[in-house]
Scaffold this motif. Sequence first.
Motif, mmCIF file in Angstrom:
data_model
loop_
_atom_site.group_PDB
_atom_site.id
_atom_site.type_symbol
_atom_site.label_atom_id
_atom_site.label_comp_id
_atom_site.label_asym_id
_atom_site.label_seq_id
_atom_site.Cartn_x
_atom_site.Cartn_y
_atom_site.Cartn_z
ATOM 1 N N MET A 115 0.845 -1.201 0.000
ATOM 2 C CA MET A 115 0.000 0.000 0.000
ATOM 3 C C MET A 115 0.876 1.244 0.000
ATOM 4 S SD MET A 115 -2.873 1.150 2.790
ATOM 5 C CE MET A 115 -3.747 2.689 2.616
ATOM 6 N N ALA A 116 0.584 2.183 -0.897
ATOM 7 C CA ALA A 116 1.365 3.414 -0.959
ATOM 8 C C ALA A 116 1.104 4.259 0.287
ATOM 9 C CB ALA A 116 0.990 4.203 -2.213
ATOM 10 N N PHE A 117 2.124 4.943 0.747
ATOM 11 C CA PHE A 117 1.970 5.778 1.925
ATOM 12 C C PHE A 117 1.039 6.949 1.652
ATOM 13 C CE2 PHE A 117 5.639 3.490 3.529
ATOM 14 C CZ PHE A 117 5.364 3.434 4.891
ATOM 15 N N LEU A 118 1.158 7.553 0.484
ATOM 16 C CA LEU A 118 0.270 8.654 0.127
ATOM 17 C C LEU A 118 -0.823 8.126 -0.794
ATOM 18 C CD1 LEU A 118 2.724 11.655 -0.377
ATOM 19 C CD2 LEU A 118 1.022 11.369 1.430
ATOM 20 N N ASP A 119 -1.813 7.502 -0.197
ATOM 21 C CA ASP A 119 -2.909 6.900 -0.950
ATOM 22 C C ASP A 119 -4.225 7.430 -0.389
ATOM 23 O OD1 ASP A 119 -4.683 5.398 -2.371
ATOM 24 O OD2 ASP A 119 -3.985 3.449 -1.649
ATOM 25 N N PHE A 120 -4.919 8.214 -1.191
ATOM 26 C CA PHE A 120 -6.189 8.784 -0.764
ATOM 27 C C PHE A 120 -7.366 8.159 -1.513
ATOM 28 C CE2 PHE A 120 -3.041 11.869 0.486
ATOM 29 C CZ PHE A 120 -3.497 12.314 1.716
ATOM 30 N N THR A 121 -7.172 6.960 -2.022
ATOM 31 C CA THR A 121 -8.240 6.257 -2.726
ATOM 32 C C THR A 121 -9.459 6.097 -1.820
ATOM 33 O OG1 THR A 121 -6.630 5.018 -4.033
ATOM 34 C CG2 THR A 121 -8.857 4.136 -3.927
ATOM 35 N N GLY A 122 -10.630 6.456 -2.343
ATOM 36 C CA GLY A 122 -11.859 6.360 -1.571
ATOM 37 C C GLY A 122 -12.139 7.561 -0.699
ATOM 38 N N GLN A 123 -11.219 8.526 -0.662
ATOM 39 C CA GLN A 123 -11.410 9.713 0.164
ATOM 40 C C GLN A 123 -11.833 10.904 -0.695
ATOM 41 O OE1 GLN A 123 -8.581 10.617 3.278
ATOM 42 N NE2 GLN A 123 -7.641 8.598 3.102
ATOM 43 N N VAL A 124 -12.590 11.799 -0.072
ATOM 44 C CA VAL A 124 -13.025 13.034 -0.725
ATOM 45 C C VAL A 124 -12.298 14.199 -0.062
ATOM 46 C CG1 VAL A 124 -14.961 14.561 -1.237
ATOM 47 C CG2 VAL A 124 -15.278 12.063 -1.270
ATOM 48 N N VAL A 125 -11.652 15.012 -0.884
ATOM 49 C CA VAL A 125 -10.870 16.147 -0.393
ATOM 50 C C VAL A 125 -11.487 17.434 -0.937
ATOM 51 C CG1 VAL A 125 -8.612 17.241 -0.334
ATOM 52 C CG2 VAL A 125 -8.782 14.736 -0.354
ATOM 53 N N LEU A 126 -11.788 18.364 -0.053
ATOM 54 C CA LEU A 126 -12.300 19.674 -0.437
ATOM 55 C C LEU A 126 -11.181 20.699 -0.310
ATOM 56 C CD1 LEU A 126 -14.350 21.913 -1.038
ATOM 57 C CD2 LEU A 126 -15.183 21.681 1.338
ATOM 58 N N VAL A 127 -10.832 21.340 -1.417
ATOM 59 C CA VAL A 127 -9.776 22.355 -1.431
ATOM 60 C C VAL A 127 -10.404 23.704 -1.760
ATOM 61 C CG1 VAL A 127 -7.559 23.057 -2.397
ATOM 62 C CG2 VAL A 127 -8.134 20.622 -2.264
ATOM 63 N N THR A 128 -10.326 24.647 -0.838
ATOM 64 C CA THR A 128 -10.860 25.980 -1.107
ATOM 65 C C THR A 128 -9.804 26.819 -1.826
ATOM 66 O OG1 THR A 128 -10.156 27.009 0.986
ATOM 67 C CG2 THR A 128 -12.273 25.837 0.978
ATOM 68 N N GLY A 129 -10.282 27.765 -2.620
ATOM 69 C CA GLY A 129 -9.354 28.626 -3.361
ATOM 70 C C GLY A 129 -8.481 27.842 -4.312
ATOM 71 N N ALA A 130 -9.093 26.912 -5.051
ATOM 72 C CA ALA A 130 -8.308 25.979 -5.876
ATOM 73 C C ALA A 130 -8.265 26.367 -7.352
ATOM 74 C CB ALA A 130 -8.859 24.572 -5.726
ATOM 75 N N SER A 131 -8.562 27.621 -7.669
ATOM 76 C CA SER A 131 -8.554 28.031 -9.073
ATOM 77 C C SER A 131 -7.165 28.354 -9.585
ATOM 78 C CB SER A 131 -9.469 29.240 -9.283
ATOM 79 O OG SER A 131 -9.049 30.342 -8.500
ATOM 80 N N SER A 132 -6.199 28.518 -8.675
ATOM 81 C CA SER A 132 -4.822 28.826 -9.091
ATOM 82 C C SER A 132 -3.874 28.557 -7.930
ATOM 83 C CB SER A 132 -4.691 30.295 -9.537
ATOM 84 O OG SER A 132 -4.908 31.174 -8.438
ATOM 85 N N GLY A 133 -2.587 28.711 -8.197
ATOM 86 C CA GLY A 133 -1.583 28.677 -7.147
ATOM 87 C C GLY A 133 -1.521 27.397 -6.347
ATOM 88 N N ILE A 134 -1.325 27.546 -5.044
ATOM 89 C CA ILE A 134 -1.137 26.402 -4.154
ATOM 90 C C ILE A 134 -2.374 25.521 -4.125
ATOM 91 C CG2 ILE A 134 -0.768 25.716 -1.748
ATOM 92 C CD1 ILE A 134 0.944 28.282 -1.452
ATOM 93 N N GLY A 135 -3.562 26.122 -4.112
ATOM 94 C CA GLY A 135 -4.790 25.343 -4.074
ATOM 95 C C GLY A 135 -4.951 24.462 -5.292
ATOM 96 N N ALA A 136 -4.656 25.016 -6.463
ATOM 97 C CA ALA A 136 -4.766 24.236 -7.698
ATOM 98 C C ALA A 136 -3.766 23.089 -7.698
ATOM 99 C CB ALA A 136 -4.539 25.142 -8.904
ATOM 100 N N ALA A 137 -2.530 23.375 -7.295
ATOM 101 C CA ALA A 137 -1.500 22.341 -7.263
ATOM 102 C C ALA A 137 -1.872 21.241 -6.280
ATOM 103 C CB ALA A 137 -0.152 22.955 -6.899
#
Length: 255
Positions: free
Chosen positions: A1-23
């Motif tokens: 299992m990968a250490f950074l595995d978010f399969t099955g999870q939902v992530v909400l990122v605010t301000g995601a139209s550019s910059g750090i949020g988009a990345a």
Amino acid sequence: MAFLDFTGQVVLVTGASSGIGAAAAVGFAEAGATVAVHYHQNEEGARHTANAVSTAGGTVSVHQGDLAGVESAGLLVDEVLAKHGRIDVLVNNAGDLVRRAAVVDVPDDEFHRIMDVNLTSVFAMSRRIVPVLRAQGGGAIVNVTSIAGRHGGGGGSVVYATSKGAVSTFTRGLAKELAPDGIRVNAISPGVIRTPFHDRHTGEEQLKAMLATIPMGRTGTPHECVGTILYLASDRMSSYVTGQLIEVNGGQLMP
């Protein structure tokens, strides 16, 4: 299992139209997450982020809202829950300097706007998401503060720095409050990251002065913030980490 595995999870990122949020949105998608992309005004940027998330293999939805108003937080969370059924990670990235000005030149409405965009949004989103995460048995909140919160900010950004300092304090306090619920709260504290934020608010001469204080001798990129955000959001990677602010600044500040 990968250490950074978010399969099955939902992530909400605010301000995601550019910059750090988009990345960050794309980074979570690459790690298997379903990503809810929030934006305020930049719909074109948000659609671009959504396309990048899809290209990375992630399921994505796009949501609009002005998080300076506390009621928008509830509407946003309700929208994401209606679309995806759960939220496992909240990244409070939305924020802005608004404009650079000396304190004596900041009118009341502008002061409140800066505080609302940067601080009230984090408070309102966190307050709304906590019952969701509690009902699910835990989760993670990652706030985006700033080096300005520690050193007072560059020229004309005292109010912005103050709001970010408050986000840092809020992060620590909320982490203590929510630790018994299995909800971890941490923050990333970026230094001078070359994003549309600085394109709007920082002139070349001021940027050169900032560069002179950075041991690495360059600005950072949004991509260089993503690994830290994913680390803080991952129970597998950081299950015993809460209430922490991780500096990503090229050595500019070493607290």
